[in-house]
Design a protein around this motif. Structure first.
Motif, PDB file in Angstrom:
ATOM      1  N   LEU A 147       0.823  -1.206   0.000  1.00  0.00           N
ATOM      2  CA  LEU A 147       0.000   0.000   0.000  1.00  0.00           C
ATOM      3  C   LEU A 147       0.858   1.258   0.000  1.00  0.00           C
ATOM      4  O   LEU A 147       0.522   2.255  -0.649  1.00  0.00           O
ATOM      5  CB  LEU A 147      -0.933  -0.004   1.217  1.00  0.00           C
ATOM      6  N   ALA A 148       1.963   1.212   0.731  1.00  0.00           N
ATOM      7  CA  ALA A 148       2.879   2.361   0.748  1.00  0.00           C
ATOM      8  C   ALA A 148       3.496   2.570  -0.633  1.00  0.00           C
ATOM      9  O   ALA A 148       3.620   3.704  -1.112  1.00  0.00           O
ATOM     10  CB  ALA A 148       3.962   2.155   1.801  1.00  0.00           C
ATOM     11  N   PHE A 149       3.870   1.479  -1.275  1.00  0.00           N
ATOM     12  CA  PHE A 149       4.464   1.558  -2.616  1.00  0.00           C
ATOM     13  C   PHE A 149       3.447   2.098  -3.622  1.00  0.00           C
ATOM     14  O   PHE A 149       3.803   2.825  -4.552  1.00  0.00           O
ATOM     15  CB  PHE A 149       4.945   0.174  -3.049  1.00  0.00           C
ATOM     16  N   ALA A 150       2.155   1.748  -3.401  1.00  0.00           N
ATOM     17  CA  ALA A 150       1.090   2.224  -4.288  1.00  0.00           C
ATOM     18  C   ALA A 150       0.606   3.626  -3.906  1.00  0.00           C
ATOM     19  O   ALA A 150      -0.328   4.138  -4.515  1.00  0.00           O
ATOM     20  CB  ALA A 150      -0.086   1.251  -4.259  1.00  0.00           C
ATOM     21  N   GLN A 151       1.253   4.217  -2.899  1.00  0.00           N
ATOM     22  CA  GLN A 151       0.892   5.557  -2.410  1.00  0.00           C
ATOM     23  C   GLN A 151      -0.573   5.631  -1.983  1.00  0.00           C
ATOM     24  O   GLN A 151      -1.298   6.573  -2.304  1.00  0.00           O
ATOM     25  CB  GLN A 151       1.185   6.618  -3.485  1.00  0.00           C
ATOM     26  N   ASN A 152      -0.990   4.599  -1.254  1.00  0.00           N
ATOM     27  CA  ASN A 152      -2.367   4.563  -0.765  1.00  0.00           C
ATOM     28  C   ASN A 152      -2.396   4.168   0.711  1.00  0.00           C
ATOM     29  O   ASN A 152      -3.177   3.345   1.146  1.00  0.00           O
ATOM     30  CB  ASN A 152      -3.208   3.573  -1.589  1.00  0.00           C
TER      31      ASN A 152
END
Length: 270
Positions: A135-140
């Protein structure tokens, strides 16, 4: 009902059962704990292939306004499901497996069941950690993620309560284990895990209030709270959190009462 303080009194014993389960789970395996991710990964891959690639299902837009990954949306639901299913179904095996020991040594019969739940928490922690990174990598990822441990703590209480009930019932009637397996398959598809709850029709063609009926499923509410925080990036409503708290505590207390009422005879039945 016996004093719940027994949970604290025998915490060391319960922890030992959890360690025993964790150490023995992949003993002799070359890949070791990597196998703990194999089943969730395979399930995720299969459902993504079927529903996202073949049937072209698109999940609701995530909280950042851009993300539409069915895989991540599904992963959130699967983490909740794996935790719940792992505690409830394996609690029966945990109690049966402790039978020979219970016949030799006197100790609280709830210890292996609670210990099993603690080992399931370790597995869920691994899956949750991977999910947060994704989720962090997807900026969410938002600050709402901080409420997720509370949601899982309540889900643990709910699952342990059910686990205590089915484990003691399975000791008396061994058919219970098979019935639980069938019920779990039905419950999986009756919970909005592989599909958004908005896909459930308000009413069927025959006038049955399908969405209202499906909304009575407590597990669906836990998944909803997790997705609010992780997918939409918002805090679950206070009403929802209070409802989950009431459901979790009540289920645990009922499970504890049922289990302790039968605890004296468990060693004989095992």
């Amino acid at each position: 009902m016996k004093d719940l303080s027994e949970l604290w009194t025998y915490r060391a014993l319960t922890t030992n059962f959890a360690r025993r389960e964790l150490k023995g789970r992949y003993r002799g395996s070359a890949a070791g704990w990597l196998w703990s991710l194999a089943n969730p990964a395979a399930t995720l891959l299969i459902f993504t292939l079927v529903f996202s690639t073949i049937f072209q299902r698109v999940p609701p837009v995530a909280g950042n306004g851009r993300l539409e990954s069915y895989t991540i949306y599904l992963f959130i639901g699967l983490v909740c499901w794996n935790f719940f299913n792992g505690i409830v179904t394996s609690s029966m095996g945990a109690l049966i497996g402790a039978g020979p020991l219970l016949k030799k040594i006197r100790f609280p019969a709830f210890a292996p069941v609670i210990g099993n739940a603690m080992s399931a928490l370790v597995q869920t922690g691994i899956e949750f950690g991977i999910l947060v990174v994704v989720l962090a990598f997807a900026q969410n990822l938002s600050w709402a993620v901080l409420v997720v441990p509370v949601v899982f703590a309540l889900l643990a209480l709910f699952s342990i309560g059910l686990g205590l009930m089915v484990s003691v019932a399975n000791v008396r009637y061994r058919d219970v284990g098979y019935l639980v397996g069938v019920a779990m398959q039905f419950l999986f598809y009756a919970t909005a895990i592989i599909y958004p709850p908005e896909d459930i029709p308000v009413e069927t063609a025959s006038g049955i209030p399908a969405r209202w009926i499906m909304g009575l499923n407590p597990l669906g509410r836990f998944v909803e709270a997790a997705r609010d925080a992780l997918w939409y990036g918002v805090l679950p409503s206070l009403t929802l959190m209070l409802a989950l708290t009431a459901i979790a505590v009540l289920t645990f207390l009922i499970g504890w009462a049922v289990f302790q009422r039968s605890a004296l005879d468990i060693a004989e039945d095992l």
